[in-house]
Design a protein around this motif. Structure first.
Motif, mmCIF file in Angstrom:
data_model
loop_
_atom_site.group_PDB
_atom_site.id
_atom_site.type_symbol
_atom_site.label_atom_id
_atom_site.label_comp_id
_atom_site.label_asym_id
_atom_site.label_seq_id
_atom_site.Cartn_x
_atom_site.Cartn_y
_atom_site.Cartn_z
ATOM 1 N N PRO A 1 9.020 11.055 -11.872
ATOM 2 C CA PRO A 1 7.702 10.442 -11.693
ATOM 3 C C PRO A 1 6.635 11.266 -12.399
ATOM 4 C CG PRO A 1 8.400 11.543 -9.677
ATOM 5 C CD PRO A 1 9.568 11.591 -10.603
ATOM 6 N N LYS A 2 5.743 10.581 -13.124
ATOM 7 C CA LYS A 2 4.745 11.290 -13.922
ATOM 8 C C LYS A 2 3.310 10.892 -13.582
ATOM 9 C CE LYS A 2 5.401 13.748 -16.814
ATOM 10 N NZ LYS A 2 5.542 15.230 -16.807
ATOM 11 N N SER A 3 3.089 9.669 -13.089
ATOM 12 C CA SER A 3 1.727 9.238 -12.756
ATOM 13 C C SER A 3 1.768 8.208 -11.642
ATOM 14 C CB SER A 3 1.025 8.659 -13.982
ATOM 15 O OG SER A 3 1.568 7.401 -14.336
ATOM 16 N N ALA A 4 0.621 8.034 -10.998
ATOM 17 C CA ALA A 4 0.494 7.063 -9.907
ATOM 18 C C ALA A 4 -0.728 6.195 -10.145
ATOM 19 C CB ALA A 4 0.369 7.784 -8.571
ATOM 20 N N THR A 5 -0.553 4.899 -10.008
ATOM 21 C CA THR A 5 -1.671 3.969 -10.007
ATOM 22 C C THR A 5 -2.151 3.820 -8.575
ATOM 23 O OG1 THR A 5 -0.755 2.769 -11.882
ATOM 24 C CG2 THR A 5 -2.442 1.658 -10.585
ATOM 25 N N TRP A 6 -3.423 4.073 -8.350
ATOM 26 C CA TRP A 6 -3.977 4.039 -6.995
ATOM 27 C C TRP A 6 -5.042 2.954 -6.875
ATOM 28 C CZ3 TRP A 6 -9.157 4.531 -7.136
ATOM 29 C CH2 TRP A 6 -9.729 5.235 -8.207
ATOM 30 N N SER A 7 -5.312 2.587 -5.618
ATOM 31 C CA SER A 7 -6.414 1.662 -5.333
ATOM 32 C C SER A 7 -7.015 2.034 -3.997
ATOM 33 C CB SER A 7 -5.928 0.206 -5.329
ATOM 34 O OG SER A 7 -4.998 -0.002 -4.273
ATOM 35 N N GLN A 8 -8.252 1.639 -3.791
ATOM 36 C CA GLN A 8 -8.894 1.847 -2.505
ATOM 37 C C GLN A 8 -8.354 0.822 -1.506
ATOM 38 O OE1 GLN A 8 -11.473 4.458 -1.767
ATOM 39 N NE2 GLN A 8 -10.064 5.021 -3.412
ATOM 40 N N THR A 9 -8.030 1.287 -0.300
ATOM 41 C CA THR A 9 -7.366 0.426 0.681
ATOM 42 C C THR A 9 -8.179 -0.818 0.997
ATOM 43 O OG1 THR A 9 -6.373 2.399 1.657
ATOM 44 C CG2 THR A 9 -6.309 0.380 2.967
ATOM 45 N N ASN A 10 -9.499 -0.671 1.141
ATOM 46 C CA ASN A 10 -10.322 -1.822 1.537
ATOM 47 C C ASN A 10 -11.072 -2.449 0.366
ATOM 48 O OD1 ASN A 10 -12.091 0.222 1.071
ATOM 49 N ND2 ASN A 10 -13.018 0.222 3.115
ATOM 50 N N ASP A 11 -10.720 -2.051 -0.848
ATOM 51 C CA ASP A 11 -11.323 -2.663 -2.035
ATOM 52 C C ASP A 11 -10.364 -2.496 -3.204
ATOM 53 O OD1 ASP A 11 -12.816 -3.641 -4.102
ATOM 54 O OD2 ASP A 11 -14.539 -2.318 -3.803
ATOM 55 N N LYS A 12 -9.475 -3.455 -3.367
ATOM 56 C CA LYS A 12 -8.411 -3.346 -4.372
ATOM 57 C C LYS A 12 -8.957 -3.340 -5.800
ATOM 58 C CE LYS A 12 -5.234 -3.418 -1.209
ATOM 59 N NZ LYS A 12 -4.494 -2.204 -0.856
#
Length: 493
Positions: free
Chosen positions: A150-161
């Motif tokens: 694993p090299k990177s992670a795509t993230w999002s805010q839980t209450n605002d995708k």
């Protein structure tokens, strides 16, 4: 500052890269993150929820104290005022047994009973104070890999995708609990145990009585005809009471409401029923089907899976936080040594894998022995299949040494797995011996030989309560944890 400004501030402060990304802010994740940050590494932690958040699992084993000391958070825990836990009261089958932590080796007198929402927030806030870059309300949507790393992670805010981004890292520590980011989403390597498919039903009571004789903070474990109960007194005056039954029993009772099943279980008890008589149920009745499971492997190139992300064990012995903090310590020590180039990544992965699995196997054997004492036919003969083992004709002396090696975490786990049936028998025998000696001690009826035997037996019980040693004697594959002058792994030679 408006809510929109607050969200924008979080997103703008999220780093584009980090040495170590920890996903999950429970005790496993905060232990690993805090220890690594205290060693000077660049650590970022993503937590999907915004703390405090509710979580079951309030009772801690004494082993947690050693890790809390290493985290530098012990004074904060003491100052918070959590309920001291002097030990446990067991009413299992026909046996009554009081375990006092002060009787055990390791200079331990207590652990804690905690409200997990408060305890976990305290640990997460402490991680922030130690240099961990913590982002709550942030979840990992996807991982990207280079080959199998694993090299990177795509993230999002839980209450605002719509608020999203990507972070690159050198190492990933998966502390996502039952969700199992790596095990369930990518590796597909989680297996569920057929025997321990239990359903837990619980609630919180107020105005209940507590144990007397200075044991008011002890956990109460009481077996029933078709399951068992826990009682955990908490610092706010309430007591957490849970009923655990196998899924087959639960399905047979599904015509009744959850609350009816729960109250009927309490009505069958002796100790807890008496303590709860003056009290009243002060919460909704909740349930979880926390089926025990284990991943085929816990680590690989570029990642470690810790706590419940790697394995979960039946809650009978309150091992959840122990396994979380212990595996957090193991991952931090292993990774620190890799980053300092003291050992290879392959050595660290192997050490972590074998050490964590040894701890898990030891506790699984302990749980199996307890169930065997209650329901020999339905649990004992099935429990031996959990490790996919075979019977053996090895002599008693070698069996005894194997048993000691398993509970102390010193030898190759596969040696123990060859004798699982004998191992469970030996565990049961040693538990019954300890109970018998304690009964005689209470009646002041121990001779000198039995007094010496009780001391040895208490040392055995100490190991089974998660008390571990950071020493050469506990080395695995020639490596062991050191905490000074730096946290890491040392080689025996």
């Amino acid at each position: 500052m408006t809510v929109a400004d607050y969200k924008e501030n979080i997103v703008s402060n999220l780093p584009k890269s980090t040495q170590i990304l920890v996903v999950g802010g429970g005790p496993a994740g905060t232990t690993a993150a805090t220890l690594l940050a205290r060693e000077g590494f660049d650590v970022t932690l993503f937590e999907r929820e915004v703390f405090p958040r509710y979580h079951i699992g309030e009772s801690l084993l004494p082993s947690s104290l050693k890790v809390l000391d290493l985290l530098g958070v012990r004074d904060k825990i003491d100052a918070y005022g959590f309920q001291y836990k002097p030990g446990g009261h067991y009413h299992w089958g026909d046996e009554h047994w009081d375990l006092n932590f002060s009787d055990l080796s390791g200079n331990v007198t207590h652990s804690y009973q905690v409200r997990r929402d408060e305890f976990d927030k305290l640990l997460l806030d402490h991680a922030k104070s130690q240099g961990v870059k913590v982002f709550e309300g942030t979840e990992v949507a996807n991982l990207s890999f280079e080959n199998e790393r694993p090299k990177s992670a795509t993230w999002s805010q839980t209450n605002d995708k719509s608020q999203t981004g990507e972070i690159f890292f050198d190492f990933l520590i998966d502390a996502t609990g039952r969700y199992g980011l790596m095990a369930n989403r990518y590796l597909k390597n989680r297996e569920y145990h057929e025997v321990f498919q239990n359903v837990a039903i619980w609630g919180y009571w107020k105005n209940a009585d507590r144990l007397d004789n200075g044991r008011e903070g002890a956990i109460i474990i009481e077996s029933l005809k078709d399951g068992w109960l826990w009682g955990i007194p908490l610092h706010d005056g309430t007591i957490s009471v849970g009923l655990v039954v196998h899924k087959t029993i639960y399905k047979e009772k599904r015509s009744k409401s959850l609350k009816e099943i729960y109250l009927e279980g309490i009505a069958e008890s002796l100790d807890l029923k008496r303590l709860l008589e003056p009290g009243e149920l002060a919460s909704e009745v909740r349930s979880e089907q926390d089926y025990s499971y284990v991943a085929d492997y816990f680590a690989g190139q570029g990642y470690f899976m810790i706590g419940d992300a790697a394995c979960f064990l039946d809650p009978l012995l309150s091992t959840g936080v122990h396994l979380a903090t212990f595996s957090g310590l193991l991952s931090a020590a292993s990774l620190a040594s890799v980053l300092r180039k003291h050992i290879t990544e392959e050595e660290a992965i192997s050490f972590f894998e074998r050490t964590y699995k040894q701890a898990y196997l030891r506790l699984m054997a302990m749980v199996s022995a307890f169930y065997e004492n209650s329901k020999k036919e339905s649990y004992f003969w099935q429990a031996q299949q959990l490790t996919k083992t075979r019977q053996s004709d090895k002599d008693k002396e070698k069996l005894h040494q194997m048993f000691l090696n398993v509970v102390s975490g010193m030898e190759d786990m596969s040696d123990a797995e060859e004798n699982s049936e004998e191992l469970f028998l030996e565990l049961s025998e040693r538990l019954r011996e300890n109970w018998s000696l304690r009964h005689k001690q209470t009646a002041n009826d121990l001779d000198k030989t039995e007094q010496e035997k009780l001391l040895t037996s208490n040392q055995f019980v100490s190991r089974l309560n998660g008390l571990f040693s950071l020493s050469k004697e506990s080395a695995v594959e020639g490596l062991y944890i050191v905490t000074t002058p730096q946290l890491g792994l040392a080689k025996v030679n």
